[in-house]
Design an enzyme around this catalytic site. Structure first.
Site, PDB file in Angstrom:
ATOM      1  N   PRO A 132       0.823  -1.211   0.000  1.00  2.79           N
ATOM      2  CA  PRO A 132       0.000   0.000   0.000  1.00  2.79           C
ATOM      3  C   PRO A 132       0.862   1.268   0.000  1.00  2.79           C
ATOM      4  O   PRO A 132       0.505   2.264  -0.632  1.00  2.79           O
ATOM      5  CB  PRO A 132      -0.818  -0.121   1.286  1.00  2.79           C
ATOM      6  CG  PRO A 132      -0.868  -1.590   1.550  1.00  2.79           C
ATOM      7  CD  PRO A 132       0.417  -2.159   1.048  1.00  2.79           C
TER       8      PRO A 132
ATOM      9  N   GLY B 171       5.104   1.363  -4.338  1.00  2.00           N
ATOM     10  CA  GLY B 171       4.920   0.706  -5.631  1.00  2.00           C
ATOM     11  C   GLY B 171       6.148   0.950  -6.482  1.00  2.00           C
ATOM     12  O   GLY B 171       7.060   0.124  -6.539  1.00  2.00           O
TER      13      GLY B 171
ATOM     14  N   THR C 128      -1.569  -9.753  -8.869  1.00  6.43           N
ATOM     15  CA  THR C 128      -2.193 -10.546  -9.934  1.00  6.43           C
ATOM     16  C   THR C 128      -2.113 -12.032  -9.564  1.00  6.43           C
ATOM     17  O   THR C 128      -1.053 -12.490  -9.119  1.00  6.43           O
ATOM     18  CB  THR C 128      -1.470 -10.275 -11.272  1.00  6.43           C
ATOM     19  OG1 THR C 128      -1.570  -8.889 -11.552  1.00  6.43           O
ATOM     20  CG2 THR C 128      -2.079 -11.072 -12.422  1.00  6.43           C
TER      21      THR C 128
ATOM     22  N   GLN D   6      11.996  -9.115 -19.017  1.00  2.30           N
ATOM     23  CA  GLN D   6      11.007  -9.989 -19.678  1.00  2.30           C
ATOM     24  C   GLN D   6       9.578  -9.605 -19.284  1.00  2.30           C
ATOM     25  O   GLN D   6       8.670  -9.653 -20.101  1.00  2.30           O
ATOM     26  CB  GLN D   6      11.294 -11.459 -19.363  1.00  2.30           C
ATOM     27  CG  GLN D   6      10.348 -12.400 -20.088  1.00  2.30           C
ATOM     28  CD  GLN D   6      10.926 -13.787 -20.278  1.00  2.30           C
ATOM     29  OE1 GLN D   6      12.006 -13.925 -20.838  1.00  2.30           O
ATOM     30  NE2 GLN D   6      10.209 -14.798 -19.838  1.00  2.30           N
ATOM     31  N   GLU D   7       9.407  -9.199 -18.018  1.00  2.00           N
ATOM     32  CA  GLU D   7       8.059  -8.800 -17.562  1.00  2.00           C
ATOM     33  C   GLU D   7       7.533  -7.637 -18.406  1.00  2.00           C
ATOM     34  O   GLU D   7       6.406  -7.645 -18.888  1.00  2.00           O
ATOM     35  CB  GLU D   7       8.118  -8.400 -16.074  1.00  2.00           C
ATOM     36  CG  GLU D   7       6.804  -7.817 -15.580  1.00  2.00           C
ATOM     37  CD  GLU D   7       6.669  -7.733 -14.060  1.00  2.00           C
ATOM     38  OE1 GLU D   7       7.593  -8.163 -13.357  1.00  2.00           O
ATOM     39  OE2 GLU D   7       5.627  -7.253 -13.600  1.00  2.00           O
TER      40      GLU D   7
ATOM     41  N   GLN E 190     -14.350   6.076 -30.371  1.00  2.00           N
ATOM     42  CA  GLN E 190     -14.984   7.217 -31.035  1.00  2.00           C
ATOM     43  C   GLN E 190     -15.564   6.797 -32.391  1.00  2.00           C
ATOM     44  O   GLN E 190     -16.680   7.168 -32.745  1.00  2.00           O
ATOM     45  CB  GLN E 190     -13.944   8.337 -31.211  1.00  2.00           C
ATOM     46  CG  GLN E 190     -14.495   9.635 -31.747  1.00  2.00           C
ATOM     47  CD  GLN E 190     -15.413  10.333 -30.754  1.00  2.00           C
ATOM     48  OE1 GLN E 190     -15.391  10.053 -29.552  1.00  2.00           O
ATOM     49  NE2 GLN E 190     -16.244  11.234 -31.258  1.00  2.00           N
TER      50      GLN E 190
ATOM     51  N   GLY F 248     -21.952   5.672 -30.647  1.00  2.00           N
ATOM     52  CA  GLY F 248     -22.591   5.285 -29.383  1.00  2.00           C
ATOM     53  C   GLY F 248     -22.449   3.795 -29.087  1.00  2.00           C
ATOM     54  O   GLY F 248     -22.384   3.391 -27.917  1.00  2.00           O
TER      55      GLY F 248
ATOM     56  N   GLY G  18       5.837  -1.494 -13.695  1.00  2.00           N
ATOM     57  CA  GLY G  18       6.608  -0.248 -13.714  1.00  2.00           C
ATOM     58  C   GLY G  18       5.840   0.770 -14.541  1.00  2.00           C
ATOM     59  O   GLY G  18       5.518   0.506 -15.705  1.00  2.00           O
TER      60      GLY G  18
HETATM   61  C1  LIG Z   1      -4.275  -4.524 -12.215  1.00  2.00           C
HETATM   62  C2  LIG Z   1      -2.940  -4.427 -11.514  1.00  2.00           C
HETATM   63  C3  LIG Z   1      -2.162  -5.571 -11.386  1.00  2.00           C
HETATM   64  C4  LIG Z   1      -0.938  -5.507 -10.703  1.00  2.00           C
HETATM   65  N1  LIG Z   1      -0.221  -6.665 -10.502  1.00  2.00           N
HETATM   66  C5  LIG Z   1       0.863  -6.623  -9.679  1.00  2.00           C
HETATM   67  C6  LIG Z   1       1.533  -7.829  -9.288  1.00  2.00           C
HETATM   68  O1  LIG Z   1       1.187  -8.934  -9.722  1.00  2.00           O
HETATM   69  N2  LIG Z   1       2.577  -7.740  -8.417  1.00  2.00           N
HETATM   70  C7  LIG Z   1       3.007  -6.555  -7.920  1.00  2.00           C
HETATM   71  O2  LIG Z   1       3.946  -6.542  -7.127  1.00  2.00           O
HETATM   72  N3  LIG Z   1       2.397  -5.385  -8.276  1.00  2.00           N
HETATM   73  C8  LIG Z   1       1.341  -5.403  -9.135  1.00  2.00           C
HETATM   74  N4  LIG Z   1       0.712  -4.233  -9.481  1.00  2.00           N
HETATM   75  C9  LIG Z   1       1.199  -2.979  -8.921  1.00  2.00           C
HETATM   76  C10 LIG Z   1       1.849  -2.059  -9.943  1.00  2.00           C
HETATM   77  O3  LIG Z   1       3.070  -2.594 -10.395  1.00  2.00           O
HETATM   78  C11 LIG Z   1       1.994  -0.685  -9.268  1.00  2.00           C
HETATM   79  O4  LIG Z   1       0.671  -0.157  -9.143  1.00  2.00           O
HETATM   80  C12 LIG Z   1       2.873   0.254 -10.036  1.00  2.00           C
HETATM   81  O5  LIG Z   1       4.218  -0.181 -10.010  1.00  2.00           O
HETATM   82  C13 LIG Z   1       2.808   1.696  -9.498  1.00  2.00           C
HETATM   83  O6  LIG Z   1       2.945   1.733  -8.128  1.00  2.00           O
HETATM   84  P1  LIG Z   1       1.881   2.566  -7.230  1.00  2.00           P
HETATM   85  O7  LIG Z   1       0.538   2.087  -7.616  1.00  2.00           O
HETATM   86  O8  LIG Z   1       2.297   2.452  -5.818  1.00  2.00           O
HETATM   87  O9  LIG Z   1       2.025   4.053  -7.740  1.00  2.00           O
HETATM   88  P2  LIG Z   1       3.084   5.153  -7.171  1.00  2.00           P
HETATM   89  O10 LIG Z   1       4.450   4.575  -7.139  1.00  2.00           O
HETATM   90  O11 LIG Z   1       2.538   5.718  -5.921  1.00  2.00           O
HETATM   91  O12 LIG Z   1       3.004   6.246  -8.303  1.00  2.00           O
HETATM   92  C14 LIG Z   1       1.955   7.227  -8.417  1.00  2.00           C
HETATM   93  C15 LIG Z   1       2.294   8.115  -9.605  1.00  2.00           C
HETATM   94  O13 LIG Z   1       3.535   8.797  -9.331  1.00  2.00           O
HETATM   95  C16 LIG Z   1       4.437   8.555 -10.387  1.00  2.00           C
HETATM   96  N5  LIG Z   1       5.800   8.490  -9.878  1.00  2.00           N
HETATM   97  C17 LIG Z   1       6.262   7.763  -8.822  1.00  2.00           C
HETATM   98  N6  LIG Z   1       7.579   7.940  -8.666  1.00  2.00           N
HETATM   99  C18 LIG Z   1       7.969   8.791  -9.655  1.00  2.00           C
HETATM  100  C19 LIG Z   1       9.229   9.344 -10.033  1.00  2.00           C
HETATM  101  N7  LIG Z   1      10.360   9.044  -9.401  1.00  2.00           N
HETATM  102  N8  LIG Z   1       9.258  10.185 -11.101  1.00  2.00           N
HETATM  103  C20 LIG Z   1       8.119  10.481 -11.778  1.00  2.00           C
HETATM  104  N9  LIG Z   1       6.909   9.981 -11.466  1.00  2.00           N
HETATM  105  C21 LIG Z   1       6.837   9.137 -10.422  1.00  2.00           C
HETATM  106  C22 LIG Z   1       4.008   7.224 -10.967  1.00  2.00           C
HETATM  107  O14 LIG Z   1       4.486   7.034 -12.299  1.00  2.00           O
HETATM  108  C23 LIG Z   1       2.495   7.341 -10.903  1.00  2.00           C
HETATM  109  O15 LIG Z   1       2.017   8.057 -11.993  1.00  2.00           O
HETATM  110  C24 LIG Z   1      -0.477  -4.268 -10.200  1.00  2.00           C
HETATM  111  C25 LIG Z   1      -1.253  -3.125 -10.379  1.00  2.00           C
HETATM  112  C26 LIG Z   1      -2.473  -3.194 -11.017  1.00  2.00           C
HETATM  113  C27 LIG Z   1      -3.289  -1.942 -11.157  1.00  2.00           C
END
Ligand SMILES: Cc1cc2nc3c(=O)[nH]c(=O)nc-3n(C[C@H](O)[C@H](O)[C@H](O)COP(=O)(O)OP(=O)(O)OC[C@H]3O[C@@H](n4cnc5c(N)ncnc54)[C@H](O)[C@@H]3O)c2cc1C
Length: 381
Positions: free
Chosen positions: A128, A131, A158, A243-244, A338, A342, A366
């Site tokens: 939480p 990320g 996931t 690869q991811e 678009q 509709g 990422g």
């Molecule tokens: C459907 C789904 C499936 C997923 N599956 C997995 C999974 O299997 N395993 C797993 O571990 N994670 C998973 N994720 C998590 C996903 O990898 C993260 O949501 C993602 O890496 C972004 O992290 P965050 O959500 O904490 O956003 P944040 O890191 O809080 O970022 C918020 C915003 O700030 C921007 N930001 C952050 N730091 C910077 C910086 N230094 N410079 C510029 N901009 C920045 C980001 O680009 C973003 O726009 C999943 C997410 C989703 C939505």
């Protein structure tokens, strides 16, 4: 134009896989989206037919297949629907960690079941509070005799509900400086005491994709389940992210191609002002622009796939492919909706779900901002 990495046997394999999906996936996909999950029975059928992790060594039940087979599988799954990305994650993202960093005993124990579908895998990095900033995760794993005691929480995982085996990034040394040197990868198995799953998360799109929260409260993980060496987790993750991200780029490229084809069919059969919509020059130009961008994406992703198959370190190129292709696919989705008028906003038209599904490709594996950070680092600025 067929990609150079695809040979006759890959085309034969594609035909066989497509036939399998026409029977086992296409007719059920809408129902899976409504139910919010891909049933385990489908995973088992994928396994029975050799479509899970075909690259795994024959010694562990695989087929020793090259990455071009993975490309074919990921493309054909994406053509059915983006919610099947969890299978690509199991095949080409998580299972490779076990193959690359597992001990012989771990490989013998887990890999055959990853191939058969008895084991569904997940990877848990995101929390939480962390990320993009992976080095700042706060889940800890403290060694206690023959066990690690794990405490923390993961989110957005996931395959989180189905997963039998989860590669969890945790801090074995929370004091390490720099912090990423304190990260290790632990394999957490289904019935680990202290491990629980939270709710299946409700998402904007990818409705059938299983995405969940995971909780670890004094979870007792055998020390045997450490993957590779302590403190090397961050490096392993960085190595496998190439690869991811490539898998995400391949899926987004395929989605763009599907959306283009849906739109072309639609504008050719829809009439307005006494003509087919496809006869208006403005519509033709928009389709011409989409076709050009899609062709550029295909050329680039195919080149990157070839280099990846040749074992080159192409982190920068993969980051370029991931951000550009996912953004291109988002543009295609908006134009495609678009051009459907509709009807494009109605659930019975496939473009509606494709439009919902695509934006997350610019976020997971990422974010595109992080992709640009990686590219910029190589620019000698
Ligand atoms: C459907 C789904 C499936 C997923 N599956 C997995 C999974 O299997 N395993 C797993 O571990 N994670 C998973 N994720 C998590 C996903 O990898 C993260 O949501 C993602 O890496 C972004 O992290 P965050 O959500 O904490 O956003 P944040 O890191 O809080 O970022 C918020 C915003 O700030 C921007 N930001 C952050 N730091 C910077 C910086 N230094 N410079 C510029 N901009 C920045 C980001 O680009 C973003 O726009 C999943 C997410 C989703 C939505």
């Amino acid at each position: 134009m067929t990609a150079r990495y695809l040979r006759e046997e890959h085309h034969i394999f594609r035909d066989a896989f497509r036939k399998f999906l026409e029977k086992e996936a296409y007719p059920h996909y809408t129902e899976w989206e409504k139910r919010g999950i891909i049933p385990r029975s489908f995973w088992a059928k994928m396994g029975e037919n050799g479509f899970l992790c075909p690259w795994v060594d024959e010694k562990y039940g695989g087929l020793n297949a090259d990455f071009a087979y993975s490309v074919v599988i990921n493309e054909e799954l994406e053509k059915v629907g983006s919610s099947l990305i969890g299978i690509g994650l199991h095949n080409d993202i998580v299972t490779p960690y076990i193959a690359s960093y597992g001990t012989e005993e771990q490989k013998q124990k887990w890999l055959p079941k990853c191939v058969s579908g008895e084991i569904i895998t997940a990877i848990a990095m995101t929390e939480p509070g962390a990320g993009s900033d992976l080095a700042n995760i706060s889940t800890t794993a403290v060694k206690d005799g023959d066990y690690y005691i794990v405490n923390g929480q993961k989110t957005f995982i996931t395959n989180g509900i189905h997963a039998d085996l989860i590669v969890v990034a945790c801090k074995t040394d929370p004091q390490a400086k720099p912090p990423h040197r304190g990260i290790s990868l632990l394999v957490v198995e289904r019935d680990t005491p202290g491990f629980t799953r939270g709710r299946k998360l409700e998402k904007v799109g990818l409705h059938a994709q299983d995405t969940a929260e995971l909780f670890f409260q004094d979870a007792k993980v055998p020390a045997y389940n450490l993957l590779g060496e302590e403190g090397k987790g961050f490096y392993y993750l960085m190595e496998k992210l190439q690869q991811e991200r490539l898998v995400v780029a391949i899926a987004a490229q395929t989605a763009a191609e599907v959306m283009f084809s849906l739109t072309k069919q639609y504008v050719k059969q829809r009439s307005a002002f006494g003509k087919r919509v496809s006869e208006f020059q403005t519509v033709q130009f928009r389709l011409a622009e989409m076709a050009t961008e899609i062709a550029l994406g295909r050329t680039f992703v195919d080149r990157v796939i070839e280099e990846h198959m040749a074992g080159k370190q192409i982190v920068t190129e993969v980051s370029m492919a991931k951000w550009w292709i996912t953004e291109m696919a988002k543009r295609v989705a908006a134009e495609a909706m678009q051009l459907h008028g509709g009807y494009g906003y109605m659930e019975e038209y496939e473009i509606a779900r494709r439009y919902r599904d695509i934006p997350v490709s610019a976020i997971y594996a990422g974010t595109n901002e992080m992709m640009k950070t990686i590219i910029a680092r190589q620019l000698d600025l």
